[in-house]
Design a protein around this motif. Structure first.
Motif, PDB file in Angstrom:
ATOM      1  N   GLU A 415      76.349 -11.766   0.281  1.00 29.77           N
ATOM      2  CA  GLU A 415      77.275 -12.600  -0.069  1.00 29.77           C
ATOM      3  C   GLU A 415      78.001 -12.561  -1.267  1.00 29.77           C
ATOM      4  N   VAL A 416      79.435 -12.453  -1.354  1.00 31.26           N
ATOM      5  CA  VAL A 416      80.444 -12.324  -2.670  1.00 31.26           C
ATOM      6  C   VAL A 416      80.199 -13.281  -3.852  1.00 31.26           C
ATOM      7  N   ILE A 417      80.506 -12.673  -4.581  1.00 36.28           N
ATOM      8  CA  ILE A 417      80.003 -14.431  -6.476  1.00 36.28           C
ATOM      9  C   ILE A 417      81.515 -13.718  -7.022  1.00 36.28           C
ATOM     10  N   VAL A 418      82.454 -13.978  -7.922  1.00 38.96           N
ATOM     11  CA  VAL A 418      82.792 -13.816  -8.159  1.00 38.96           C
ATOM     12  C   VAL A 418      82.662 -14.914  -9.742  1.00 38.96           C
ATOM     13  N   LEU A 419      82.897 -14.169 -10.788  1.00 35.45           N
ATOM     14  CA  LEU A 419      82.400 -15.568 -12.186  1.00 35.45           C
ATOM     15  C   LEU A 419      84.003 -14.888 -12.966  1.00 35.45           C
ATOM     16  N   GLY A 420      84.074 -15.894 -13.789  1.00 37.27           N
ATOM     17  CA  GLY A 420      85.106 -15.812 -14.166  1.00 37.27           C
ATOM     18  C   GLY A 420      84.428 -15.338 -16.033  1.00 37.27           C
ATOM     19  N   LEU A 421      84.368 -14.006 -16.684  1.00 40.71           N
ATOM     20  CA  LEU A 421      84.466 -14.029 -17.885  1.00 40.71           C
ATOM     21  C   LEU A 421      86.223 -14.215 -18.575  1.00 40.71           C
ATOM     22  N   SER A 422      85.733 -15.583 -20.250  1.00 42.03           N
ATOM     23  CA  SER A 422      87.105 -15.502 -19.761  1.00 42.03           C
ATOM     24  C   SER A 422      87.185 -15.071 -21.463  1.00 42.03           C
ATOM     25  N   GLY A 423      85.915 -14.145 -22.078  1.00 44.60           N
ATOM     26  CA  GLY A 423      86.043 -13.271 -23.211  1.00 44.60           C
ATOM     27  C   GLY A 423      85.089 -12.854 -24.062  1.00 44.60           C
ATOM     28  N   ASN A 424      85.737 -11.889 -24.671  1.00 44.16           N
ATOM     29  CA  ASN A 424      84.220 -10.964 -25.646  1.00 44.16           C
ATOM     30  C   ASN A 424      83.594 -11.854 -26.563  1.00 44.16           C
ATOM     31  N   GLY A 425      82.530 -11.639 -26.981  1.00 43.29           N
ATOM     32  CA  GLY A 425      81.764 -12.751 -28.155  1.00 43.29           C
ATOM     33  C   GLY A 425      81.445 -11.832 -29.319  1.00 43.29           C
ATOM     34  N   VAL A 426      82.677 -10.151 -29.507  1.00 40.45           N
ATOM     35  CA  VAL A 426      82.427  -9.967 -30.626  1.00 40.45           C
ATOM     36  C   VAL A 426      82.814 -10.716 -31.888  1.00 40.45           C
ATOM     37  N   LEU A 427      83.374 -11.145 -31.605  1.00 35.44           N
ATOM     38  CA  LEU A 427      83.173 -12.465 -33.461  1.00 35.44           C
ATOM     39  C   LEU A 427      82.209 -13.342 -32.780  1.00 35.44           C
ATOM     40  N   ASP A 428      81.146 -13.051 -32.226  1.00 35.39           N
ATOM     41  CA  ASP A 428      80.520 -14.316 -32.045  1.00 35.39           C
ATOM     42  C   ASP A 428      79.089 -14.185 -32.291  1.00 35.39           C
ATOM     43  N   LEU A 429      79.005 -12.846 -33.132  1.00 32.70           N
ATOM     44  CA  LEU A 429      77.532 -12.189 -33.448  1.00 32.70           C
ATOM     45  C   LEU A 429      76.702 -13.086 -33.457  1.00 32.70           C
ATOM     46  N   PRO A 430      76.979 -13.740 -34.492  1.00 30.73           N
ATOM     47  CA  PRO A 430      75.781 -14.876 -35.618  1.00 30.73           C
ATOM     48  C   PRO A 430      75.363 -15.984 -34.473  1.00 30.73           C
ATOM     49  N   ALA A 431      76.102 -16.156 -33.671  1.00 32.91           N
ATOM     50  CA  ALA A 431      75.650 -16.849 -32.360  1.00 32.91           C
ATOM     51  C   ALA A 431      74.052 -16.178 -31.779  1.00 32.91           C
ATOM     52  N   TYR A 432      74.358 -15.052 -31.312  1.00 29.12           N
ATOM     53  CA  TYR A 432      73.474 -14.356 -30.534  1.00 29.12           C
ATOM     54  C   TYR A 432      72.492 -14.025 -31.378  1.00 29.12           C
ATOM     55  N   ALA A 433      72.548 -13.477 -33.060  1.00 33.94           N
ATOM     56  CA  ALA A 433      71.856 -13.320 -33.795  1.00 33.94           C
ATOM     57  C   ALA A 433      70.226 -14.346 -33.714  1.00 33.94           C
ATOM     58  N   GLN A 434      70.668 -15.311 -33.104  1.00 35.29           N
ATOM     59  CA  GLN A 434      69.356 -16.176 -32.926  1.00 35.29           C
ATOM     60  C   GLN A 434      68.607 -16.101 -31.719  1.00 35.29           C
ATOM     61  N   TYR A 435      69.502 -15.406 -30.942  1.00 40.45           N
ATOM     62  CA  TYR A 435      68.368 -15.011 -29.866  1.00 40.45           C
ATOM     63  C   TYR A 435      67.654 -14.203 -29.524  1.00 40.45           C
ATOM     64  N   VAL A 436      67.837 -13.374 -29.781  1.00 36.44           N
ATOM     65  CA  VAL A 436      67.649 -11.235 -29.763  1.00 36.44           C
ATOM     66  C   VAL A 436      65.912 -11.072 -30.506  1.00 36.44           C
TER      67      VAL A 436
END
Ligand SMILES: *Cc1c(COP(=O)(O)O)cnc(C)c1O
Length: 436
Positions: A415-436
């Protein structure tokens, strides 16, 4: 303030002679040409009659007003805009082999990556087009709203390269929590205020009602529209929702279609995009939807929205204002109501009460599906993606990643799946910090 000169207003917008890669589209694709029924028109807020071009003239240049109502299938992209696109386009389409292996899936997953643009998301695709047409018609300044800040940064970038002043109202919650975006705007010469502000009548009224409000995109739009409407040299620019924005973003899907064909998977089974106002989703999927409608292909399209701001899956489909003060036209859309103040989720770019009228119409006609994703599931998918593919997705984009991963876990082999990766998260690392 620095003494660096701001972009000169006499900056020429003629093409420079840049060689533009042939994969960069020569035309934007307009889904309106292929829809079985037209999208309901925008209405004048006073008369409730369909808008006329004159109604929009205080806010937008004529070229964009014409695009807003156009039913032409293809609209030529001016060469100056293609040259700007060539700074980051064609955007890569990548087979996510490592993610496939991590999931143990026999499905073939591709992602279309828009995070390589100067501002880090898909938004410059329309920012440069809007700045160009404004510059062409003599506008000297653009006002706008921004949530997380990607749109403010994108328009500031476009303003710098095309020689326009840019003034931005940023939703208070994000202004306080994401100071880097304001700095990014200022590097490009933009000016950024928190919204609601005491600089506008709309902002003062909102502050009087609730001095501690975290703000919303709907409030910030009211402020930016008010300022543009009162200044004859200024226009307003919207980063999503409107038809002309969906049009400009069609470069994403047109490129992806060609890239998939070159990879031997011309007709994907399913495409996932995250949806705030709907523009990256529309940009990626509308060219495929048009092909479904014209040629009978059966690519399934799925909008992935945050469970905390679920306009498509929980909202009503009706006419509503785009902003809190009721200054914008009435748009027929899936809406949670203009006064809905979404919780302060990390995906600030998805915190909007409404949805693009064209996307809403497509969902309403059954041409596109919608699902809601919880924030925790989105970040979990974002981490898995970062650890297998290397790119840290923007918090908004993790919703598409989560949708695609959940589907891939139970997909058939091949099955062929495409996903849109609309942007990178390098300016959103504080948000990620809560999940690592
Ligand atoms: C703004 C933004 C979105 C949401 O806007 P749409 O118009 O729905 O695309 C999604 N992803 C990123 C990275 C954004 O900056």
């Amino acid at each position: 303030m620095s003494t660096t000169p701001s972009p000169t207003q006499s900056r020429s917008i003629d093409p420079l002679g840049v060689e533009v890669p042939s994969l960069v589209p020569t035309h934007w694709y307009n889904l309106a040409a292929d829809l079985p029924e037209p999208t309901p028109p925008h209405l004048h807020p006073g008369t409730k009659e369909p808008l006329t071009p004159d109604d929009l003239a205080p806010l937008f240049p004529m070229a964009l007003i014409a695009q807003e109502v156009s039913t032409e299938r293809y609209i030529e992209i001016p060469q100056t805009i293609r040259e700007l696109y060539a700074l980051w386009r064609p955007a890569p389409l990548v087979r996510a082999l490592r993610l496939e292996r991590a999931l143990g899936t026999g499905a073939r997953i591709y992602y279309k990556y828009e995070g390589g643009s100067p501002a880090g998301s898909h938004k410059p695709n329309t920012a440069v087009a809007q700045a160009y047409y404004n510059k062409l018609e003599g506008t000297t300044k653009l006002t706008t709203e921004t949530g997380a800040g990607q749109w403010g940064a994108s328009l500031s970038f476009a303003g710098a390269l095309l020689g326009l002043e840019v003034e931005v109202w940023q939703v208070r919650a994000s202004y306080d929590s994401k100071p880097y975006r304001k700095a990014q705007m200022e590097v490009y010469g933009g000016v950024c205020h928190p919204s609601p502000s005491d600089l506008t009548e709309a902002g003062r009224a909102m502050l009087a009602k609730d001095p501690n409000t975290t703000g919303s995109l709907g409030m910030a739009i009211s402020e930016a529209v008010e300022v543009a409407a009162q200044d004859p040299n200024a226009h307003y620019a919207l980063g999503s929702v409107l038809n002309h924005v969906m049009l400009h973003q069609s470069v994403i899907g047109q490129e992806a279609m060609q890239q998939l064909a070159e990879a031997g998977d011309a007709v994907p089974d399913i495409i996932f995009g995250c949806a705030g106002g709907g523009s990256n989703l529309a940009g990626l999927t509308f060219p495929f939807l048009g092909r479904n409608l014209r040629e009978g292909t059966k690519t399934r399209l799925v909008a992935c929205e945050p469970a905390a701001c679920p306009s498509l899956t929980q909202g009503e489909y009706r006419y509503d204002f785009g902003d809190v003060a009721g200054l914008t036209p009435l748009l027929k859309m899936h809406t949670l109501g203009k006064d809905f103040v979404p919780p302060s989720i990390h995906a600030g770019g998805l915190r909007y009460h409404g949805m693009s009228p064209m996307v809403s119409h497509a969902v309403n006609l059954g041409l596109m599906d919608a699902i809601a994703i919880e924030q925790d599931a989105a970040f979990e998918a974002g981490l898995l993606f970062a650890r297998s593919e290397g790119i840290i997705p923007a918090p908004e984009s993790t919703h598409a990643v989560a949708g695609a991963i959940a589907h891939a876990r139970q997909a058939a082999d091949g099955e062929v799946i495409v996903l849109g990766l609309s942007g990178n998260g390098v300016l959103d690392l504080p948000a990620y910090a809560q999940y690592v």
